[in-house]
Each structure stands twice: as structure tokens, then as C-alpha cells.
Design an enzyme around this catalytic site. Structure first.
Site, PDB file in Angstrom:
ATOM      1  N   ASN A   1      83.620 146.188 -91.507  1.00 39.04           N
ATOM      2  CA  ASN A   1      83.621 145.791 -90.099  1.00 39.04           C
ATOM      3  C   ASN A   1      82.346 144.966 -89.909  1.00 39.04           C
ATOM      4  O   ASN A   1      81.261 145.507 -89.759  1.00 39.04           O
ATOM      5  CB  ASN A   1      83.615 147.048 -89.227  1.00 39.04           C
ATOM      6  CG  ASN A   1      83.587 146.741 -87.759  1.00 39.04           C
ATOM      7  OD1 ASN A   1      83.617 145.573 -87.350  1.00 39.04           O
ATOM      8  ND2 ASN A   1      83.525 147.778 -86.940  1.00 39.04           N
TER       9      ASN A   1
ATOM     10  N   ARG B   1      88.267 144.754 -90.649  1.00 38.80           N
ATOM     11  CA  ARG B   1      88.550 144.820 -89.221  1.00 38.80           C
ATOM     12  C   ARG B   1      88.326 143.412 -88.656  1.00 38.80           C
ATOM     13  O   ARG B   1      87.229 142.856 -88.754  1.00 38.80           O
ATOM     14  CB  ARG B   1      87.613 145.815 -88.546  1.00 38.80           C
ATOM     15  CG  ARG B   1      87.872 145.890 -87.074  1.00 38.80           C
ATOM     16  CD  ARG B   1      87.020 146.920 -86.406  1.00 38.80           C
ATOM     17  NE  ARG B   1      87.300 146.914 -84.984  1.00 38.80           N
ATOM     18  CZ  ARG B   1      86.620 147.609 -84.096  1.00 38.80           C
ATOM     19  NH1 ARG B   1      85.625 148.380 -84.487  1.00 38.80           N
ATOM     20  NH2 ARG B   1      86.918 147.554 -82.828  1.00 38.80           N
TER      21      ARG B   1
ATOM     22  N   HIS C   1      90.645 146.720 -79.264  1.00 39.49           N
ATOM     23  CA  HIS C   1      90.465 148.134 -79.660  1.00 39.49           C
ATOM     24  C   HIS C   1      91.753 148.737 -80.219  1.00 39.49           C
ATOM     25  O   HIS C   1      91.929 149.960 -80.225  1.00 39.49           O
ATOM     26  CB  HIS C   1      89.980 149.015 -78.472  1.00 39.49           C
ATOM     27  CG  HIS C   1      88.561 148.738 -78.085  1.00 39.49           C
ATOM     28  ND1 HIS C   1      88.159 148.646 -76.776  1.00 39.49           N
ATOM     29  CD2 HIS C   1      87.457 148.536 -78.821  1.00 39.49           C
ATOM     30  CE1 HIS C   1      86.864 148.390 -76.728  1.00 39.49           C
ATOM     31  NE2 HIS C   1      86.414 148.322 -77.965  1.00 39.49           N
TER      32      HIS C   1
ATOM     33  N   ARG D   1      78.590 144.101 -71.268  1.00 36.73           N
ATOM     34  CA  ARG D   1      79.632 143.169 -70.793  1.00 36.73           C
ATOM     35  C   ARG D   1      80.081 143.574 -69.391  1.00 36.73           C
ATOM     36  O   ARG D   1      80.117 144.760 -69.063  1.00 36.73           O
ATOM     37  CB  ARG D   1      80.831 143.175 -71.744  1.00 36.73           C
ATOM     38  CG  ARG D   1      80.548 142.476 -73.045  1.00 36.73           C
ATOM     39  CD  ARG D   1      81.707 142.589 -74.009  1.00 36.73           C
ATOM     40  NE  ARG D   1      81.362 143.408 -75.162  1.00 36.73           N
ATOM     41  CZ  ARG D   1      82.242 143.953 -76.007  1.00 36.73           C
ATOM     42  NH1 ARG D   1      83.534 143.748 -75.822  1.00 36.73           N
ATOM     43  NH2 ARG D   1      81.847 144.669 -77.026  1.00 36.73           N
TER      44      ARG D   1
ATOM     45  N   GLU E   1      88.621 154.117 -86.931  1.00 37.02           N
ATOM     46  CA  GLU E   1      89.289 152.841 -87.224  1.00 37.02           C
ATOM     47  C   GLU E   1      89.367 152.594 -88.724  1.00 37.02           C
ATOM     48  O   GLU E   1      90.340 152.026 -89.224  1.00 37.02           O
ATOM     49  CB  GLU E   1      88.549 151.692 -86.542  1.00 37.02           C
ATOM     50  CG  GLU E   1      88.774 151.650 -85.037  1.00 37.02           C
ATOM     51  CD  GLU E   1      87.497 151.733 -84.235  1.00 37.02           C
ATOM     52  OE1 GLU E   1      86.560 152.466 -84.666  1.00 37.02           O
ATOM     53  OE2 GLU E   1      87.423 151.084 -83.176  1.00 37.02           O
TER      54      GLU E   1
END
Ligand code: ADP
Length: 399
Positions: free
Chosen positions: A12, A97, A185, A245, A383
Site C-alpha cells: 500500500n 492497493r 475504501h 479533508r 485490507e
């Protein structure tokens, strides 16, 4: 530790970090053999590896910013480390990823030169993530040339959204040109669904609202295991406020900032991605742990706004689903903050949510009182395990 001889490596890659995990290629042994990360790439590079139980195996910090040599240097270091590390075995597949698969990828894919060209063309859609994901792939191709390289996309899980959840009310040509609500996600949501299928089958097969609350945060409306709505849209900015964010914002604000206040596109981008959210509201930090312990009233304001927006979006997701059978919390905040879970659940008595306060405090997997119409779950998302599972499936299909 006795690591297996054939490994699946998951990567990732971000702007200054690469997280990795190694899983046995043999599906009978699902657990990660080890996991770790490079961080501070280009600034103060560091390397850390832990075994499957979380015990530290190795750590290193370089004294010069350029000593490691970027993403490529990091992965050649990892390859050399794997060779040195007694019996670590060979890497059969590297699973990446990748934030954006555009409209083309609803499934993981073997990364051929053609696929990579297509993914490069998506860089403008995710300028702060996709280029680094691709840099990680280039570095892995060089470091592990014998391995199958597999792309797993954060957008893929959402590709079956109904059109009304996939579009904006712009002229149709923009939709055709890819201006859509992609949702992100997805790898985390896929893990949550597969975990609940085993741990709480009724939750996985019903109307589920999954809340991935970390530095990035979103929610997903999941019906019978399929995503039908997401709070994130075209970019990873929409929906909930996040660490830095902004979350949902009136597009008129952007017109005003650029047209009247003279901010450039780059300045607006920095504002929305790096200076807003919990950090912007509190004026202190993007870190929820620090906000929760701070006495500063602005820290409390930031948490209030975070909870309020979760409440609004959870209501919207419930409407999209036509009711709720289960809620799942995941991500650094969702998994660890009993305060945020308690405050969110307190808003949804009218939906039939009743929190078991002791279970919530003790870190239990189910935090709703038994017998209610809505079960509330806490899922430690993974993940990397999803990526490894996809790699195994792809390897099996190649035999
Ligand atoms: P990322 O999206 O970068 O993977 P994480 O999922 O690790 O981020 O989430 C990071 C967030 O989780 C941070 O805001 C951090 O403060 C928060 N967090 C981690 N542990 C706790 C905790 N015990 N209580 C409250 N917040 C926590």
C-alpha cells in the site's frame, strides 16, 4: 517464527510511506506471516517489521533523507531483507492497493503493461494517491520480477451502484467522460462484509451501514453484501469530514474561493486535502486521540461536527437502504474510539439502536444490546487480507 516458503506480499504505497504485509500463499494458513512499513520516504526514512503476533522483528532508521532512494530503494531494501531473513521464502505474487480503478475495474486484475497505461490515465482523478500507488507498482516490478503483480482497487466494490447513486446532476456528457461517484475504501468494506458473513451472517446478508472512520473516513450502504451507496464520490474528499479533508462542501464555496478570493487550483487542493477536516476545525490536530483529550473548546467543536456529519450521512444511508439491520464501525477511530461510537449510537435510538455501554467500553465485537432490531458491530478491518485473498484466487486461476 517459521515463515512459509511461498509468500504473497501486499503493498500500500503512499506519498512518503509503503505499508506491506506478507501472507502464506497456501490458503490453509490465512494469517499474515509479518507486516511492516517504510515511512518518512524522502524525509527521514524508517523501516519496521512485526511478526503475525505484532512482536517487533526488525527496525531501521536512515540518517539522510535520500539514503533509501525513494519507493524503488525501499522495495529493493525489502527484497534484500527478505533474502537475509532466514527462510522468509519467495514472493509468488505482489498485491497492490490501488485507489482508483475507474469504470473499467470491478474486480482485481493482473497488472500488464496495458492495464498500467489505463491506470496512469486515471492519475488526474486521484492526484494525491494514484501516482504513488503506481510508483509502488514500478518499484515492485523491478524488485520482484518473477512475481505476479495484482491490482486491487478501492473503487471496485462500488461499481454496481445504481445509476442514481453513481451520477451527478451535470449534463450527461460528463458522466460518459468519467465524472461519476466512484466511492472509495472498498477493500475495507469488502473485508467487513466477509468478516460478518462468518461472525454475524444476518448482519452481512441484510441492510448494513459500514462506517470506515480513520484519517480518511466514509460510510457505505450495503444490501445483501453489495454496495449500493457511498458517502465518497468522485474524489476521496466528499462525505464525512476527515483528519485533514473537508468532506461534503457546497461547490459554490470553491467558486467563491477561486473567483473572489483569488485562490489557485493548487491552493484550493491543498486547503481541501491537507488543511481542513478535524485539523482545520480544531486549529490543533487531525488526530482524534489528541482531540478527545484536549481541553480546547475548538477540539470539542471539531468532534461535534464529525459526529453531526456521521449522523446526517447515516440517516441518508438508512434511507438509501430502506431501513437498517446492522451498523459496523471500522478504521482507527471506528475500532478504537468508544466515545465516537457511543455518541453516534446515541443519535439513533429512533432507528432502534441501543448501545451496550459496557460492551462498547470493553472493545467487544458486538456493542448493541441483544434483542434489538439493529445490531452494532466493531470490526478490525484488514485490507491486506482481502488483497492476499484476491491474489490467491488469481494465482489459482492461472494454474
Ligand atoms: P488511516 O486512514 O491513515 O489508515 P487510521 O485508520 O489508522 O488512519 O486512523 C487514524 C485515526 O484513528 C486517528 O485520528 C487516530 O487518532 C484515531 N485513533 C486511533 N486510536 C484511537 C483511540 N484509541 N481513540 C480515538 N481515536 C483513535
Amino acid at each position: 517464527m517459521a515463515p512459509p516458503t511461498e509468500l504473497i506480499l501486499t503493498l500500500n504505497a503512499g506519498s512518503s510511506s509503503i505499508k506491506f504485509a506478507a501472507f502464506p500463499a497456501d490458503p490453509a494458513e490465512g494469517r499474515a506471516a509479518f507486516r511492516g512499513a517504510f515511512d518518512g520516504i524522502g524525509v527521514k526514512p524508517g523501516f519496521k517489521v512485526q511478526d503475525g503476533e505484532g512482536a517487533l522483528i526488525d527496525a531501521f532508521i536512515w540518517d539522510r533523507p535520500d539514503a533509501l532512494g525513494g519507493h524503488a530503494g525501499a522495495l529493493s531494501h525489502l527484497m534484500a531483507w527478505l533474502e537475509r531473513f532466514e527462510g522468509a521464502g519467495t514472493v509468488r505474487a505482489v498485491g497492490h492497493r490501488i485507489v482508483h480503478g475507474g469504470t473499467a475495474y470491478a474486480e482485481p486484475v493482473a497488472l500488464t503493461p496495458d492495464v498500467l497505461d489505463g491506470l496512469r490515465a486515471l492519475e488526474p482523478l486521484a492526484p494525491l494517491h494514484q501516482p504513488y500507488n503506481l510508483a509502488g507498482i514500478e518499484a515492485a516490478l523491478a524488485a520482484f520480477p518473477e512475481a505476479v503483480q495484482v491490482g486491487c482497487f478501492d473503487t471496485a466494490f462500488h461499481r454496481a451502484h445504481p445509476w442514481v447513486n453513481d451520477t451527478f446532476a451535470l449534463p450527461r456528457r460528463f458522466y460518459e467522460a468519467g465524472v461519476r461517484r466512484y466511492g472509495f475504501h472498498g477493500l475495507s468494506y469488502e473485508f467487513i462484509v466477509s468478516h460478518l458473513r462468518a461472525a454475524a451472517p444476518a448482519a452481512a446478508s441484510g441492510r448494513l451501514i459500514a462506517c470506515h472512520l480513520g484519517n480518511g473516513a466514509s460510510m457505505c450502504a450495503i444490501k445483501a453484501g453489495q454496495s449500493i451507496g457511498s458517502t465518497m464520490g468522485f474524489s476521496a474528499l466528499d462525505g464525512l469530514p476527515m483528519g485533514t479533508r473537508c468532506g461534503q462542501i457546497d461547490p459554490g464555496v470553491l467558486l467563491y474561493l477561486m473567483g473572489q478570493q483569488g485562490l489557485s487550483v493548487d491552493e484550493v487542493q491543498t486547503l481541501l486535502y491537507r488543511e481542513s477536516g478535524l485539523k482545520g476545525l480544531s486549529g490543533l490536530t487531525s488526530d482524534m486521540r489528541d482531540l478527545e483529550t484536549s481541553k480546547d473548546p475548538q477540539a470539542a467543536d471539531a468532534i461535534d461536527y464529525f459526529v453531526f456529519r456521521i449522523k446526517r450521512e447515516l440517516g441518508a444511508m438508512a434511507a438509501v437502504l430502506g431501513g437498517v439491520d446492522a451498523i459496523a464501525f471500522a478504521g482507527g477511530i471506528g475500532e478504537n474510539s468508544s466515545l465516537i461510537r457511543e455518541r453516534v449510537c446515541a443519535e439513533f435510538g429512533w432507528l432502534g439502536v441501543t448501545l451496550d455501554t459496557a460492551a462498547n467500553q470493553s472493545g467487544a465485537a458486538v456493542i448493541s444490546r441483544s434483542g434489538g432490531p439493529v445490531t452494532v458491530h466493531v470490526v478490525k478491518t484488514n485490507e491486506e487480507a482481502v488483497i492476499a485473498r484476491h491474489c490467491r484466487a488469481l494465482l489459482a486461476n492461472r494454474l
